[in-house]
Design a protein around this motif. Structure first.
Motif, PDB file in Angstrom:
ATOM      1  N   THR A  35      55.522  35.091  52.907  1.00  0.00           N
ATOM      2  CA  THR A  35      55.964  34.064  51.970  1.00  0.00           C
ATOM      3  C   THR A  35      55.344  34.333  50.612  1.00  0.00           C
ATOM      4  N   GLY A  36      56.057  33.955  49.577  1.00  0.00           N
ATOM      5  CA  GLY A  36      55.591  34.175  48.207  1.00  0.00           C
ATOM      6  C   GLY A  36      54.323  33.431  47.888  1.00  0.00           C
ATOM      7  N   SER A  37      53.945  32.466  48.712  1.00  0.00           N
ATOM      8  CA  SER A  37      52.768  31.667  48.383  1.00  0.00           C
ATOM      9  C   SER A  37      51.475  32.284  48.907  1.00  0.00           C
ATOM     10  N   VAL A  38      51.547  33.440  49.566  1.00  0.00           N
ATOM     11  CA  VAL A  38      50.347  34.122  50.054  1.00  0.00           C
ATOM     12  C   VAL A  38      50.157  35.431  49.284  1.00  0.00           C
ATOM     13  N   GLN A  39      48.956  35.598  48.729  1.00  0.00           N
ATOM     14  CA  GLN A  39      48.655  36.767  47.897  1.00  0.00           C
ATOM     15  C   GLN A  39      47.383  37.430  48.442  1.00  0.00           C
ATOM     16  N   VAL A  40      47.330  38.751  48.405  1.00  0.00           N
ATOM     17  CA  VAL A  40      46.158  39.481  48.897  1.00  0.00           C
ATOM     18  C   VAL A  40      45.475  40.175  47.718  1.00  0.00           C
ATOM     19  N   VAL A  41      44.157  39.981  47.597  1.00  0.00           N
ATOM     20  CA  VAL A  41      43.393  40.686  46.561  1.00  0.00           C
ATOM     21  C   VAL A  41      42.176  41.361  47.208  1.00  0.00           C
ATOM     22  N   VAL A  42      41.559  42.277  46.489  1.00  0.00           N
ATOM     23  CA  VAL A  42      40.397  42.994  46.993  1.00  0.00           C
ATOM     24  C   VAL A  42      39.149  42.114  46.858  1.00  0.00           C
ATOM     25  N   GLY A  43      38.368  42.008  47.946  1.00  0.00           N
ATOM     26  CA  GLY A  43      37.138  41.230  47.923  1.00  0.00           C
ATOM     27  C   GLY A  43      35.982  42.038  47.359  1.00  0.00           C
ATOM     28  N   GLY A  44      34.758  41.579  47.629  1.00  0.00           N
ATOM     29  CA  GLY A  44      33.581  42.246  47.071  1.00  0.00           C
ATOM     30  C   GLY A  44      32.519  42.502  48.117  1.00  0.00           C
ATOM     31  N   ALA A  45      31.370  42.993  47.672  1.00  0.00           N
ATOM     32  CA  ALA A  45      30.296  43.417  48.573  1.00  0.00           C
ATOM     33  C   ALA A  45      29.685  42.247  49.326  1.00  0.00           C
ATOM     34  N   GLU A  46      29.525  41.115  48.666  1.00  0.00           N
ATOM     35  CA  GLU A  46      28.986  39.906  49.296  1.00  0.00           C
ATOM     36  C   GLU A  46      30.077  38.843  49.275  1.00  0.00           C
ATOM     37  N   ARG A  47      29.929  37.844  50.175  1.00  0.00           N
ATOM     38  CA  ARG A  47      30.926  36.777  50.217  1.00  0.00           C
ATOM     39  C   ARG A  47      31.129  36.165  48.829  1.00  0.00           C
ATOM     40  N   ILE A  48      30.040  35.962  48.122  1.00  0.00           N
ATOM     41  CA  ILE A  48      30.113  35.342  46.804  1.00  0.00           C
ATOM     42  C   ILE A  48      30.999  36.164  45.849  1.00  0.00           C
ATOM     43  N   ASP A  49      30.941  37.495  45.975  1.00  0.00           N
ATOM     44  CA  ASP A  49      31.772  38.367  45.140  1.00  0.00           C
ATOM     45  C   ASP A  49      33.247  38.235  45.531  1.00  0.00           C
ATOM     46  N   SER A  50      33.489  38.066  46.830  1.00  0.00           N
ATOM     47  CA  SER A  50      34.870  37.891  47.287  1.00  0.00           C
ATOM     48  C   SER A  50      35.452  36.580  46.763  1.00  0.00           C
ATOM     49  N   VAL A  51      34.654  35.506  46.848  1.00  0.00           N
ATOM     50  CA  VAL A  51      35.154  34.215  46.348  1.00  0.00           C
ATOM     51  C   VAL A  51      35.403  34.304  44.846  1.00  0.00           C
ATOM     52  N   ARG A  52      34.505  34.968  44.127  1.00  0.00           N
ATOM     53  CA  ARG A  52      34.688  35.090  42.678  1.00  0.00           C
ATOM     54  C   ARG A  52      35.989  35.821  42.360  1.00  0.00           C
ATOM     55  N   ALA A  53      36.315  36.852  43.146  1.00  0.00           N
ATOM     56  CA  ALA A  53      37.576  37.584  42.940  1.00  0.00           C
ATOM     57  C   ALA A  53      38.772  36.650  43.124  1.00  0.00           C
ATOM     58  N   GLY A  54      38.676  35.745  44.089  1.00  0.00           N
ATOM     59  CA  GLY A  54      39.765  34.789  44.305  1.00  0.00           C
ATOM     60  C   GLY A  54      39.884  33.797  43.163  1.00  0.00           C
ATOM     61  N   ILE A  55      38.744  33.307  42.690  1.00  0.00           N
ATOM     62  CA  ILE A  55      38.752  32.359  41.571  1.00  0.00           C
ATOM     63  C   ILE A  55      39.433  32.995  40.363  1.00  0.00           C
ATOM     64  N   THR A  56      39.088  34.247  40.096  1.00  0.00           N
ATOM     65  CA  THR A  56      39.645  34.966  38.943  1.00  0.00           C
ATOM     66  C   THR A  56      41.158  35.129  39.062  1.00  0.00           C
ATOM     67  N   ALA A  57      41.647  35.243  40.288  1.00  0.00           N
ATOM     68  CA  ALA A  57      43.077  35.468  40.508  1.00  0.00           C
ATOM     69  C   ALA A  57      43.899  34.181  40.414  1.00  0.00           C
ATOM     70  N   ALA A  58      43.233  33.037  40.194  1.00  0.00           N
ATOM     71  CA  ALA A  58      43.964  31.756  40.170  1.00  0.00           C
ATOM     72  C   ALA A  58      43.592  30.908  38.961  1.00  0.00           C
ATOM     73  N   PRO A  59      43.907  31.389  37.748  1.00  0.00           N
ATOM     74  CA  PRO A  59      43.549  30.626  36.540  1.00  0.00           C
ATOM     75  C   PRO A  59      44.293  29.293  36.437  1.00  0.00           C
ATOM     76  N   ASP A  60      45.365  29.134  37.213  1.00  0.00           N
ATOM     77  CA  ASP A  60      46.189  27.917  37.140  1.00  0.00           C
ATOM     78  C   ASP A  60      45.735  26.832  38.108  1.00  0.00           C
ATOM     79  N   ALA A  61      44.769  27.133  38.995  1.00  0.00           N
ATOM     80  CA  ALA A  61      44.401  26.170  40.043  1.00  0.00           C
ATOM     81  C   ALA A  61      43.826  24.887  39.454  1.00  0.00           C
ATOM     82  N   ALA A  62      44.207  23.751  40.034  1.00  0.00           N
ATOM     83  CA  ALA A  62      43.580  22.467  39.688  1.00  0.00           C
ATOM     84  C   ALA A  62      42.515  22.110  40.723  1.00  0.00           C
ATOM     85  N   TYR A  63      42.747  22.560  41.968  1.00  0.00           N
ATOM     86  CA  TYR A  63      41.786  22.363  43.063  1.00  0.00           C
ATOM     87  C   TYR A  63      41.671  23.671  43.827  1.00  0.00           C
TER      88      TYR A  63
END
Ligand code: CTP
Ligand code: MG
Length: 223
Positions: free
Chosen positions: A68-96
């Motif tokens: 489905t178009g609503s699921v996107q895959v991005v590359v994570g990072g070395a630590e969980r915190i780096d992976s979450v940061r990569a996700g945050i960066t990929a969603a500049p439009d998020a409200a929540y």
């Protein structure tokens, strides 16, 4: 604004000890990351899902996730915190944001909906938690007990953890931070984090015993 779920799935799964990175290990025949994404979709509470995976598994993740178009895959990072940061960066439009571990593959959609409802009602940070059943002690490096916190005041914290998007962005704005969960970073900003009752099925599949338990649950063997 949109509710964006970030699914950290880029860990190696060292404690599980399988040859495949943990999020790609099957539970009841289905890879954990797919079960976690299906749970988010089934909640009806999420507009978009971003899954963070190891670099070499981007293509297999796209192939095994719901098309489905609503699921996107991005590359994570070395630590969980780096992976979450990569996700945050990929969603500049998020409200929540909902941050939800792939390893909590059996999380009931109803829990995801409850976290989101609290966010939409105006809570800036919402985390599910369960009373602890073991007595917890603090110890020093030599193993000597240094304290026994009163158990009634403790919670074992799960995911999804929900945040107003700008709050999570602020919490992650500093490089080099460390925490074992996202709410811990928000607490450091001095913002109150609210707990709601978690669910035993939202347990994190960490060890081989956890995997056997999860398989048994999906087999209908009961818990
Ligand atoms: N995770 C991630 N990126 C990392 C490390 C972890 O996205 N660099 C994800 C994992 O894939 C998992 C979640 O964060 O879904 C919770 O982490 P954990 O249970 O510790 O998983 P692993 O790090 O894979 O396991 P281990 O610590 O045993 O290696
Ligand atoms: Mg880990």
């Amino acid at each position: 604004g949109p509710v964006v779920a970030l699914v950290p799935a880029a860990g190696r799964g060292v404690r599980l000890g399988e040859s495949t990175p943990k999020a790609f290990v099957p539970v009841g025949g289905t890879p954990m990351v797919r079960l976690a994404v299906e749970g988010l979709i089934a909640s009806g509470a999420v507009d978009r899902i971003i899954v963070m995976v190891p670099t070499e598994l981007v293509d297999s993740a796209v192939a095994l996730l719901p098309p489905t178009g609503s699921v996107q895959v991005v590359v994570g990072g070395a630590e969980r915190i780096d992976s979450v940061r990569a996700g945050i960066t990929a969603a500049p439009d998020a409200a929540y944001f909902l941050v939800h571990d792939a390893a909590r593959a059996l999380t009931p959609p109803e829990l995801i909906a409850r976290v989101t409802a609290e966010l939409r009602a105006g809570r800036p940070a919402v985390v599910p938690g369960l009373p602890v059943t073991d007595t917890i002690k603090s110890v020093d490096a030599a193993g000597a007990v240094t304290g026994t916190p009163e158990r009634a005041g403790l919670r074992a914290i799960q995911t999804p953890q929900g945040f107003a998007a700008d709050l999570l962005r602020s919490a992650y704005a500093t490089e080099g931070i460390q925490a074992t969960d996202d709410a811990g970073l928000v607490e450091r900003l001095g913002v109150g984090v609210h707990t709601i009752p978690g669910d035993p099925l939202a347990f994190k599949i960490t060890t081989p015993l956890d995997l056997r338990l999860a398989d048994a649950v999906l087999d209908g063997a009961g818990i």
